[in-house]
Design a protein around this motif. Structure first.
Motif, PDB file in Angstrom:
ATOM      1  N   PRO A 142       0.860  -1.392  -0.012  1.00 57.35           N
ATOM      2  CA  PRO A 142       0.081   0.071   0.001  1.00 57.35           C
ATOM      3  C   PRO A 142       1.105   1.268  -0.222  1.00 57.35           C
ATOM      4  O   PRO A 142       0.339   2.273  -0.335  1.00 57.35           O
ATOM      5  N   ALA A 143       2.164   1.157   0.335  1.00 61.57           N
ATOM      6  CA  ALA A 143       3.052   2.552   0.346  1.00 61.57           C
ATOM      7  C   ALA A 143       3.329   2.632  -1.020  1.00 61.57           C
ATOM      8  O   ALA A 143       3.828   3.719  -1.616  1.00 61.57           O
ATOM      9  N   HIS A 144       3.026   1.707  -1.777  1.00 59.85           N
ATOM     10  CA  HIS A 144       3.734   1.822  -3.552  1.00 59.85           C
ATOM     11  C   HIS A 144       2.182   1.785  -4.222  1.00 59.85           C
ATOM     12  O   HIS A 144       1.340   2.519  -4.208  1.00 59.85           O
TER      13      HIS A 144
ATOM     14  N   ARG B 102      -2.480   7.144   7.724  1.00 58.44           N
ATOM     15  CA  ARG B 102      -1.871   8.053   6.797  1.00 58.44           C
ATOM     16  C   ARG B 102      -3.137   8.460   5.778  1.00 58.44           C
ATOM     17  O   ARG B 102      -3.679   7.474   5.322  1.00 58.44           O
TER      18      ARG B 102
ATOM     19  N   ARG C  82       1.056  13.505 -12.731  1.00 57.34           N
ATOM     20  CA  ARG C  82       0.051  12.310 -13.351  1.00 57.34           C
ATOM     21  C   ARG C  82      -1.148  12.682 -12.475  1.00 57.34           C
ATOM     22  O   ARG C  82      -2.139  12.250 -13.110  1.00 57.34           O
TER      23      ARG C  82
ATOM     24  N   TYR D 197       0.041  21.089   8.287  1.00 60.37           N
ATOM     25  CA  TYR D 197       0.922  19.943   8.305  1.00 60.37           C
ATOM     26  C   TYR D 197       1.388  19.607   6.800  1.00 60.37           C
ATOM     27  O   TYR D 197       2.372  19.040   6.889  1.00 60.37           O
ATOM     28  N   PHE D 198       0.254  19.344   6.086  1.00 61.94           N
ATOM     29  CA  PHE D 198       0.458  19.023   4.872  1.00 61.94           C
ATOM     30  C   PHE D 198       1.145  19.957   3.952  1.00 61.94           C
ATOM     31  O   PHE D 198       2.273  19.671   2.910  1.00 61.94           O
TER      32      PHE D 198
ATOM     33  N   LEU E 125       3.064  17.556   1.083  1.00 59.55           N
ATOM     34  CA  LEU E 125       2.302  16.252   0.943  1.00 59.55           C
ATOM     35  C   LEU E 125       1.149  16.757  -0.052  1.00 59.55           C
ATOM     36  O   LEU E 125       0.301  17.400   0.282  1.00 59.55           O
TER      37      LEU E 125
HETATM   38  N1  CMC Z   1      -0.538  11.237   5.445  1.00 63.52           N
HETATM   39  C1  CMC Z   1       0.319  11.820   6.604  1.00 63.52           C
HETATM   40  N2  CMC Z   1       1.510  12.120   6.710  1.00 63.52           N
HETATM   41  C2  CMC Z   1       2.254  11.594   5.820  1.00 63.52           C
HETATM   42  C3  CMC Z   1       1.840  11.091   4.716  1.00 63.52           C
HETATM   43  C4  CMC Z   1       0.721  10.826   4.287  1.00 63.52           C
HETATM   44  N3  CMC Z   1       0.103  10.342   3.355  1.00 63.52           N
HETATM   45  N4  CMC Z   1       2.950  10.827   3.965  1.00 63.52           N
HETATM   46  C5  CMC Z   1       4.136  11.220   4.625  1.00 63.52           C
HETATM   47  N5  CMC Z   1       3.697  11.941   5.816  1.00 63.52           N
HETATM   48  C6  CMC Z   1       4.605  12.438   6.868  1.00 63.52           C
HETATM   49  C7  CMC Z   1       5.320  11.492   7.650  1.00 63.52           C
HETATM   50  O1  CMC Z   1       4.464  10.955   8.544  1.00 63.52           O
HETATM   51  C8  CMC Z   1       6.596  12.205   7.968  1.00 63.52           C
HETATM   52  O2  CMC Z   1       6.472  13.052   9.069  1.00 63.52           O
HETATM   53  P1  CMC Z   1       7.809  13.368   9.951  1.00 63.52           P
HETATM   54  O3  CMC Z   1       8.653  13.952   9.021  1.00 63.52           O
HETATM   55  O4  CMC Z   1       6.948  14.290  11.043  1.00 63.52           O
HETATM   56  O5  CMC Z   1       8.208  12.001  10.608  1.00 63.52           O
HETATM   57  C9  CMC Z   1       6.829  13.022   6.712  1.00 63.52           C
HETATM   58  O6  CMC Z   1       5.358  13.198   6.018  1.00 63.52           O
HETATM   59  C10 CMC Z   1       7.616  12.214   5.692  1.00 63.52           C
HETATM   60  O7  CMC Z   1       7.190  11.009   5.227  1.00 63.52           O
HETATM   61  P2  CMC Z   1       8.017   9.845   4.898  1.00 63.52           P
HETATM   62  O8  CMC Z   1       7.431   8.579   5.303  1.00 63.52           O
HETATM   63  O9  CMC Z   1       9.352   9.809   5.496  1.00 63.52           O
HETATM   64  O10 CMC Z   1       8.330  10.025   3.332  1.00 63.52           O
HETATM   65  P3  CMC Z   1       8.655   8.723   2.245  1.00 63.52           P
HETATM   66  O11 CMC Z   1       9.345   9.365   1.263  1.00 63.52           O
HETATM   67  O12 CMC Z   1       9.511   7.694   3.122  1.00 63.52           O
HETATM   68  O13 CMC Z   1       7.434   8.382   1.844  1.00 63.52           O
HETATM   69  C11 CMC Z   1       5.261   7.640   0.771  1.00 63.52           C
HETATM   70  C12 CMC Z   1       6.711   8.418   0.716  1.00 63.52           C
HETATM   71  C13 CMC Z   1       4.632   7.737  -0.406  1.00 63.52           C
HETATM   72  C14 CMC Z   1       5.529   6.202   1.183  1.00 63.52           C
HETATM   73  C15 CMC Z   1       4.269   8.264   1.782  1.00 63.52           C
HETATM   74  O14 CMC Z   1       4.230   9.545   1.618  1.00 63.52           O
HETATM   75  C16 CMC Z   1       2.893   7.653   2.182  1.00 63.52           C
HETATM   76  O15 CMC Z   1       2.916   6.603   2.840  1.00 63.52           O
HETATM   77  N6  CMC Z   1       1.926   7.917   1.300  1.00 63.52           N
HETATM   78  C17 CMC Z   1       0.729   7.228   1.531  1.00 63.52           C
HETATM   79  C18 CMC Z   1       1.058   6.026   0.681  1.00 63.52           C
HETATM   80  C19 CMC Z   1       0.674   6.420  -0.851  1.00 63.52           C
HETATM   81  O16 CMC Z   1      -0.232   7.009  -1.260  1.00 63.52           O
HETATM   82  N7  CMC Z   1       1.400   6.082  -1.614  1.00 63.52           N
HETATM   83  C20 CMC Z   1       1.674   6.092  -3.105  1.00 63.52           C
HETATM   84  C21 CMC Z   1       2.865   6.592  -3.826  1.00 63.52           C
HETATM   85  S1  CMC Z   1       2.768   7.369  -5.424  1.00 63.52           S
HETATM   86  C22 CMC Z   1       2.560   5.710  -6.412  1.00 63.52           C
HETATM   87  C23 CMC Z   1       3.416   4.792  -6.166  1.00 63.52           C
HETATM   88  O17 CMC Z   1       4.702   4.961  -5.777  1.00 63.52           O
HETATM   89  O18 CMC Z   1       3.198   3.748  -6.297  1.00 63.52           O
END
Ligand code: CMC
Length: 424
Positions: A262-264, A299, A314, A351-352, A357
């Motif tokens: 779900p993260a991807h 999240r 996109r 926050y966002f 975000l």
């Molecule tokens: N909702 C709330 N807070 C968030 C979210 C979110 N969707 N995404 C990131 N954050 C916060 C996170 O808690 C962190 O806060 P802090 O700096 O206080 O610890 C900060 O923003 C940075 O997040 P991160 O997890 O360190 O960032 P990352 O680059 O490792 O993760 C991500 C990127 C896409 C996994 C993440 O934003 C996420 O879990 N999003 C939701 C899942 C999602 O929509 N995924 C699809 C990605 S796009 C298509 C694909 O790749 O397939």
């Protein structure tokens, strides 16, 4: 002249060359680091690491730009169909008329799967998640197509590439029909890639299938938008598997597994589930607060991206496409209204804003898929059909790269130092 960075450790200095690409950040060449200093670089999640050089896809995450072989994604969507975009990603340029015809013919030759492979489907439970079936069946292709497993033979690599692109829609539609208890479909090669996929998904032997141009265009566009995205988790998985010289079908199966999370790629399914759980607009602030709460694992699905610190281009196209499709099909979807309101509130929330975000590609795709009659369990499967093009393009690039080595990261060991064995 190559720029260099000087790294000084315990009074000893070493020079690290700075590599320049054509666009984007330069990269510090760390290849000599361990040999010269005995130190590893430490970068979990590869947040600062370029794992390879590539000339396929470029993202400027701050500006919200995505280029396929140098062409902005908006222009590709406007001017190409999916197979033209696939040709561009694999061969490096837009096909001329003859190249386009040849490529389509080549792909069409490979749309069927080996008849014996069909029996594999019957080994799965009917309620199996179609992504589970995809991982298994695509991996099993290596047991059938022995004449395209020699990765050192460029023509075999090309046949494997064509086979994977051609067979993915067939396998995806078979997985879907199996879950419905319907006969497993066959492709029809006088249709376009998108038409063929939709027909295999939804036609039944007892009725004539009507091709809907609005739905076909929307699916083709979704395929293009998902086709490649440089070194994301699933693509890096494909490259890592390929670096050990595993066969291409096994490599793509590993990519499908990585995409599922779900993260991807699994986020599109999760977005729709989240919007349904929110249910009504008045509940949005509650969910925004949950997303901001450090002690709550929730999240906002479809928000945030490792690379985009701006609106995902996109998502912008998908948002517009979503409105068009719902309007053209005359669908009023309360879920879309919740999505728009959620987006509005999140984009105004400090926050966002502070964490940059923005909605990503998955935020709107689920709503379009639903409008097209595609069930949530198939969302990530469709993503995998499209991303197969990027995976094979990246895999081919890696296989032809003389600098290619087996991927073998090191670690910072934090376990017990050596100790003498003692029976407890
Ligand atoms: N909702 C709330 N807070 C968030 C979210 C979110 N969707 N995404 C990131 N954050 C916060 C996170 O808690 C962190 O806060 P802090 O700096 O206080 O610890 C900060 O923003 C940075 O997040 P991160 O997890 O360190 O960032 P990352 O680059 O490792 O993760 C991500 C990127 C896409 C996994 C993440 O934003 C996420 O879990 N999003 C939701 C899942 C999602 O929509 N995924 C699809 C990605 S796009 C298509 C694909 O790749 O397939």
């Amino acid at each position: 002249m190559t720029r260099k960075a000087i790294l000084t450790i315990d009074g000893k200095s070493i020079e690290l060359p700075i590599l320049q690409g054509t666009c984007g950040p330069e990269a510090l060449d760390m290849r000599g680091l361990y040999q010269e200093t005995g130190l590893f670089s430490y970068d979990p999640g590869f947040t600062s690491t370029a794992s390879c050089s590539s000339n396929i896809t470029y993202i400027d995450g701050d500006a919200g730009i995505l280029l396929y072989r140098g062409y902005p994604i908006e222009q590709i969507v406007e001017n190409c169909n999916f197979l033209e975009a696939a040709f561009l990603l694999i061969y490096g340029d837009i096909p001329n008329y003859a190249q386009k015809q040849d490529f389509e013919k080549m792909i069409n030759q490979h749309t069927m799967v080996h008849e014996q492979l069909r029996s594999f489907f019957h080994g799965f439970r009917r309620d199996a998640h179609p992504m589970a079936i995809m991982v298994g069946i695509v991996g099993a292709l290596s047991a059938f197509y022995h004449d395209s497993l020699d990765i050192d033979d460029t023509s075999q690599r090309e046949i494997a590439t064509h086979r994977l692109i051609a067979k993915m829609p067939t396998i995806a539609a078979m997985a879907f029909n199996y879950s419905k208890g319907r006969p497993l479909p066959y492709p029809q090669n006088d249709l376009t890639y998108a038409q063929n996929f939709l027909k295999m998904m939804f036609s039944v032997p007892t009725e004539q299938y009507q091709i809907n141009p609005i739905i076909t265009k929307a699916i083709d566009r979704i395929f293009i938008l998902h086709a490649d995205h440089e070194q994301n988790a699933s693509t890096s998985t494909v490259r890592l598997a390929g670096s050990s010289k595993a066969n291409p079908f096994a490599c793509i199966a590993s990519g499908i597994a990585a995409l599922w999370g779900p993260a991807h790629g699994g986020a599109n399914e999760a977005v729709l589930a989240m919007l349904k759980t929110i249910g009504t607009k008045d509940k949005i602030p509650e969910f925004i607060e949950k997303a901001k709460n450090k002690n709550d694992p929730f999240r906002l699905m479809g928000f945030g991206h490792r690379v985009y610190k701006n609106y995902d281009p996109r998502a912008r196209i998908m948002r517009q496409s979503c409105h068009e499709v719902l309007e053209q099909l005359g669908i009023h979807d309360p879920i879309l209204e919740i999505a728009i309101e959620l987006e509005r509130i999140a984009l105004e929330d400090p926050y966002f804003i502070e964490k940059k975000l923005y909605p990503n590609v998955d935020f709107y795709s689920g709503i379009i898929f639903s409008a097209l009659g595609i069930p949530p369990s198939m969302f990530t499967v469709i993503f995998s059909v499209a991303r197969t093009v990027g995976w094979v393009a990246q895999w081919n690039e890696m296989m032809a790269d003389p600098a290619q080595k087996i991927g073998r990261p090191r670690q910072l060991y934090v376990g017990n130092p050596e100790r003498k064995f003692q029976k407890p």
